[in-house]
Motif scaffolding. Structure first.
Motif, PDB file in Angstrom:
ATOM      1  N   SER A  22     -18.327 -37.900 -48.834  1.00 39.11           N
ATOM      2  CA  SER A  22     -19.511 -38.612 -48.341  1.00 39.11           C
ATOM      3  C   SER A  22     -20.704 -38.362 -49.259  1.00 39.11           C
ATOM      4  O   SER A  22     -21.435 -39.291 -49.618  1.00 39.11           O
ATOM      5  CB  SER A  22     -19.831 -38.165 -46.922  1.00 39.11           C
ATOM      6  OG  SER A  22     -21.032 -38.740 -46.484  1.00 39.11           O
ATOM      7  N   LYS A  23     -20.902 -37.108 -49.650  1.00 42.24           N
ATOM      8  CA  LYS A  23     -22.021 -36.769 -50.520  1.00 42.24           C
ATOM      9  C   LYS A  23     -21.900 -37.477 -51.865  1.00 42.24           C
ATOM     10  O   LYS A  23     -22.875 -38.064 -52.356  1.00 42.24           O
ATOM     11  CB  LYS A  23     -22.072 -35.254 -50.725  1.00 42.24           C
ATOM     12  CG  LYS A  23     -23.226 -34.793 -51.583  1.00 42.24           C
ATOM     13  CD  LYS A  23     -23.210 -33.288 -51.761  1.00 42.24           C
ATOM     14  CE  LYS A  23     -24.339 -32.895 -52.709  1.00 42.24           C
ATOM     15  NZ  LYS A  23     -24.210 -31.524 -53.160  1.00 42.24           N
ATOM     16  N   ARG A  24     -20.704 -37.466 -52.475  1.00 43.80           N
ATOM     17  CA  ARG A  24     -20.505 -38.135 -53.765  1.00 43.80           C
ATOM     18  C   ARG A  24     -20.738 -39.630 -53.653  1.00 43.80           C
ATOM     19  O   ARG A  24     -21.348 -40.246 -54.536  1.00 43.80           O
ATOM     20  CB  ARG A  24     -19.079 -37.860 -54.295  1.00 43.80           C
ATOM     21  CG  ARG A  24     -18.874 -36.462 -54.806  1.00 43.80           C
ATOM     22  CD  ARG A  24     -17.560 -36.333 -55.573  1.00 43.80           C
ATOM     23  NE  ARG A  24     -16.390 -36.754 -54.825  1.00 43.80           N
ATOM     24  CZ  ARG A  24     -15.609 -35.945 -54.116  1.00 43.80           C
ATOM     25  NH1 ARG A  24     -15.862 -34.650 -54.046  1.00 43.80           N
ATOM     26  NH2 ARG A  24     -14.555 -36.426 -53.481  1.00 43.80           N
ATOM     27  N   THR A  25     -20.265 -40.229 -52.569  1.00 38.84           N
ATOM     28  CA  THR A  25     -20.437 -41.666 -52.372  1.00 38.84           C
ATOM     29  C   THR A  25     -21.918 -42.017 -52.239  1.00 38.84           C
ATOM     30  O   THR A  25     -22.402 -42.957 -52.871  1.00 38.84           O
ATOM     31  CB  THR A  25     -19.663 -42.136 -51.122  1.00 38.84           C
ATOM     32  OG1 THR A  25     -18.285 -41.819 -51.286  1.00 38.84           O
ATOM     33  CG2 THR A  25     -19.819 -43.631 -50.901  1.00 38.84           C
ATOM     34  N   LYS A  26     -22.643 -41.265 -51.416  1.00 36.08           N
ATOM     35  CA  LYS A  26     -24.074 -41.521 -51.234  1.00 36.08           C
ATOM     36  C   LYS A  26     -24.838 -41.364 -52.542  1.00 36.08           C
ATOM     37  O   LYS A  26     -25.719 -42.164 -52.862  1.00 36.08           O
ATOM     38  CB  LYS A  26     -24.647 -40.591 -50.171  1.00 36.08           C
ATOM     39  CG  LYS A  26     -24.222 -40.956 -48.766  1.00 36.08           C
ATOM     40  CD  LYS A  26     -24.758 -39.974 -47.752  1.00 36.08           C
ATOM     41  CE  LYS A  26     -24.251 -40.327 -46.362  1.00 36.08           C
ATOM     42  NZ  LYS A  26     -24.699 -39.348 -45.362  1.00 36.08           N
ATOM     43  N   GLU A  27     -24.475 -40.337 -53.321  1.00 38.51           N
ATOM     44  CA  GLU A  27     -25.141 -40.131 -54.612  1.00 38.51           C
ATOM     45  C   GLU A  27     -24.846 -41.282 -55.570  1.00 38.51           C
ATOM     46  O   GLU A  27     -25.739 -41.758 -56.276  1.00 38.51           O
ATOM     47  CB  GLU A  27     -24.703 -38.798 -55.221  1.00 38.51           C
ATOM     48  CG  GLU A  27     -25.279 -37.592 -54.511  1.00 38.51           C
ATOM     49  CD  GLU A  27     -24.677 -36.276 -54.981  1.00 38.51           C
ATOM     50  OE1 GLU A  27     -23.717 -36.291 -55.800  1.00 38.51           O
ATOM     51  OE2 GLU A  27     -25.163 -35.224 -54.531  1.00 38.51           O
ATOM     52  N   LEU A  29     -24.032 -44.397 -54.819  1.00 40.34           N
ATOM     53  CA  LEU A  29     -24.728 -45.605 -54.366  1.00 40.34           C
ATOM     54  C   LEU A  29     -26.223 -45.520 -54.667  1.00 40.34           C
ATOM     55  O   LEU A  29     -26.840 -46.503 -55.097  1.00 40.34           O
ATOM     56  CB  LEU A  29     -24.494 -45.830 -52.873  1.00 40.34           C
ATOM     57  CG  LEU A  29     -23.081 -46.263 -52.485  1.00 40.34           C
ATOM     58  CD1 LEU A  29     -22.921 -46.257 -50.968  1.00 40.34           C
ATOM     59  CD2 LEU A  29     -22.773 -47.631 -53.045  1.00 40.34           C
ATOM     60  N   ALA A  30     -26.803 -44.360 -54.477  1.00 44.68           N
ATOM     61  CA  ALA A  30     -28.234 -44.193 -54.774  1.00 44.68           C
ATOM     62  C   ALA A  30     -28.482 -44.373 -56.268  1.00 44.68           C
ATOM     63  O   ALA A  30     -29.465 -45.002 -56.666  1.00 44.68           O
ATOM     64  CB  ALA A  30     -28.710 -42.815 -54.311  1.00 44.68           C
ATOM     65  N   LYS A  33     -28.199 -48.044 -57.104  1.00 50.84           N
ATOM     66  CA  LYS A  33     -29.373 -48.751 -56.599  1.00 50.84           C
ATOM     67  C   LYS A  33     -30.586 -48.487 -57.491  1.00 50.84           C
ATOM     68  O   LYS A  33     -31.384 -49.383 -57.770  1.00 50.84           O
ATOM     69  CB  LYS A  33     -29.654 -48.313 -55.158  1.00 50.84           C
ATOM     70  CG  LYS A  33     -30.675 -49.152 -54.460  1.00 50.84           C
ATOM     71  CD  LYS A  33     -30.767 -48.768 -52.992  1.00 50.84           C
ATOM     72  CE  LYS A  33     -31.737 -49.664 -52.278  1.00 50.84           C
ATOM     73  NZ  LYS A  33     -31.853 -49.328 -50.856  1.00 50.84           N
TER      74      LYS A  33
END
Length: 129
Positions: A22-27, A29-30, A33
């Motif tokens: 989850s942390k890797r995915t959020k990073e 995507l950020a 973006k």
């Protein structure tokens, strides 16, 4: 054979791995973006692919078919009431009064509910088509 301790440890490892993913995915995507990448359905051309055109055509066809089936069932359900409703309309009763009379006589919609003025309007409109 796994005992309770082994199962507990494996569950903790799986939970930690899910947190890391989850942390890797959020990073990621950020980061994308921040670089100006448009994500998801905002992407250019996302809704214009041939696959999407076929998907939309299938949805429309399904909606049209479902609408035909619902109309047919409604016409059949209210066929017996239509003469009575027509007579009440000719007598200049309001839609609310017609609904109240049908409810008082024990009539119900095809789903077993009380008639309301909108249901009467729809029955009348459908009969005129």
């Amino acid at each position: 054979m796994a005992n309770r301790f082994t199962v507990h440890v494996l569950a903790a490892v799986a939970e930690e791995e899910a947190r890391a993913i989850s942390k890797r995915t959020k990073e990621a995507l950020a980061s994308a973006k921040a670089r100006g990448v448009k994500l998801g359905s905002h992407r250019e051309g996302h809704w214009t692919s041939e696959r999407d055109k076929k998907r939309r055509a299938g949805l429309a066809k399904g909606r049209d078919r479902a609408s035909e089936v619902r109309s047919k069932l409604a016409n059949e359900a209210y066929r017996d009431l239509l003469p009575e409703i027509s007579n009440l309309v000719a007598a200049k009763l309001s839609l609310r009064q017609i609904a109240d009379l049908l409810n008082a006589d024990g009539h119900r919609t095809r789903r077993g509910k009380l008639f309301c003025s909108m249901a009467i309007k729809r029955i009348i409109d459908r009969s005129r088509q």
